[in-house]
Design a protein around this motif. Structure first.
Motif, short mmCIF file in Angstrom:
data_model
loop_
_atom_site.label_atom_id
_atom_site.label_comp_id
_atom_site.label_asym_id
_atom_site.label_seq_id
_atom_site.Cartn_x
_atom_site.Cartn_y
_atom_site.Cartn_z
N TYR A 76 5.64 5.58 9.23
CA TYR A 76 5.35 4.23 8.24
C TYR A 76 6.61 3.22 8.44
O TYR A 76 6.42 2.20 7.77
CB TYR A 76 5.34 4.87 6.90
CG TYR A 76 6.50 5.53 6.21
CD1 TYR A 76 7.54 4.73 5.57
CD2 TYR A 76 6.58 6.89 6.43
CE1 TYR A 76 8.64 5.52 5.22
CE2 TYR A 76 7.87 7.35 5.91
CZ TYR A 76 8.89 6.87 5.36
OH TYR A 76 10.12 7.35 4.94
N ARG A 77 7.84 3.70 8.84
CA ARG A 77 8.88 2.67 9.07
C ARG A 77 8.38 1.52 10.07
O ARG A 77 8.95 0.53 10.42
CB ARG A 77 10.14 3.49 9.51
CG ARG A 77 10.63 4.23 8.35
CD ARG A 77 12.06 4.76 8.57
NE ARG A 77 12.20 5.51 7.64
CZ ARG A 77 12.32 7.04 7.59
NH1 ARG A 77 11.96 7.46 8.81
NH2 ARG A 77 12.83 7.61 6.55
N GLU A 81 4.38 -2.52 13.78
CA GLU A 81 3.93 -2.56 15.33
C GLU A 81 2.44 -1.85 15.59
O GLU A 81 1.88 -2.05 16.60
CB GLU A 81 4.95 -1.51 15.92
CG GLU A 81 6.24 -1.88 15.89
CD GLU A 81 7.15 -0.73 16.40
OE1 GLU A 81 6.85 0.09 17.16
OE2 GLU A 81 8.49 -0.91 16.11
N TYR A 82 1.69 -1.49 14.57
CA TYR A 82 0.46 -0.85 14.65
C TYR A 82 -0.64 -2.28 14.61
O TYR A 82 -0.07 -3.28 14.04
CB TYR A 82 0.11 0.22 13.74
CG TYR A 82 0.76 1.42 13.86
CD1 TYR A 82 0.90 2.07 15.03
CD2 TYR A 82 1.54 1.78 12.88
CE1 TYR A 82 1.68 3.24 15.12
CE2 TYR A 82 2.59 3.07 12.92
CZ TYR A 82 2.20 3.77 13.91
OH TYR A 82 3.23 4.69 14.10
N LYS A 83 -1.89 -1.78 15.05
CA LYS A 83 -2.83 -3.23 14.90
C LYS A 83 -3.23 -3.22 13.48
O LYS A 83 -4.42 -2.77 13.47
CB LYS A 83 -3.84 -2.79 16.24
CG LYS A 83 -3.17 -2.77 17.65
CD LYS A 83 -4.22 -2.78 18.50
CE LYS A 83 -3.64 -2.79 19.97
NZ LYS A 83 -4.42 -2.86 20.99
N VAL A 88 -7.37 -4.84 9.25
CA VAL A 88 -7.87 -5.64 8.03
C VAL A 88 -8.81 -6.50 8.26
O VAL A 88 -9.75 -6.68 7.48
CB VAL A 88 -6.59 -6.56 7.68
CG1 VAL A 88 -6.76 -7.58 6.77
CG2 VAL A 88 -5.35 -5.74 7.44
N ALA A 89 -9.17 -7.09 9.43
CA ALA A 89 -10.34 -7.82 9.95
C ALA A 89 -11.57 -7.04 9.74
O ALA A 89 -12.58 -7.42 9.45
CB ALA A 89 -10.17 -8.31 11.19
#
Length: 159
Positions: A76-77, A81-83, A88-89
């Protein structure tokens, strides 16, 4: 506890509440004539709740973990870096799909949803996107409309 296990814990709680509703409260409202049917309106929610609870328990206990635990854990830190843009899209696309389903019609809305969703996820073979989206849209519409007998308005509301 890792972030994926916390998420699995809350998903498990949601499915326990959903399962309680499916098993104990939905069937009490059925009229007596429907209580003799082999499949009730609560049959699919019961299957879904049990499957969801089992899946959440598998993640919670850690059966799906690989021998290298650091490789698959969600940190979670490092969420940036994740997509997250793709996620969200897709969520926005789902909301738009729900809003335009009735005015645009099932066939066009579903075809566009599947096509745009494939593009968001990175597929660039446009012919494959078109064929798969058209086949899935037609197949789902046929199953729901003809096999299950649930009317889905295939064309826009003006027709």
């Amino acid at each position: 506890m890792a972030l994926d296990r916390w998420i699995a814990f809350f998903v498990l709680l949601a499915f326990v509440i959903y399962g309680y509703t499916a098993f104990f409260t939905m069937d009490a409202l059925l009229p007596p004539i429907m209580q003799r049917n082999p499949i009730w309106p609560s049959s699919f929610p019961k299957i879904l709740s049990v499957g969801g609870m089992l899946t959440a328990l598998i993640v919670l206990v850690g059966f799906e973990k690989s021998p290298n635990p650091d490789a698959l854990d969600i940190n979670y830190r490092r969420l940036t870096e994740y997509k997250l843009g793709q996620a969200v899209a897709l969520l926005v696309l789902m909301a738009v799909y729900a809003l335009v389903l009735r005015p645009v019609g099932f066939l066009a809305a579903t075809f566009l949803f599947l096509s745009i969703g494939s593009l968001i996820l990175g597929e660039r073979r446009y012919l494959v996107i078109a064929i798969v989206s058209a086949a899935a849209t037609a197949g789902i519409w046929y199953l729901v409309n003809v096999v299950l007998g649930i009317f889905l308005q295939p064309l826009p509301a003006i027709f």
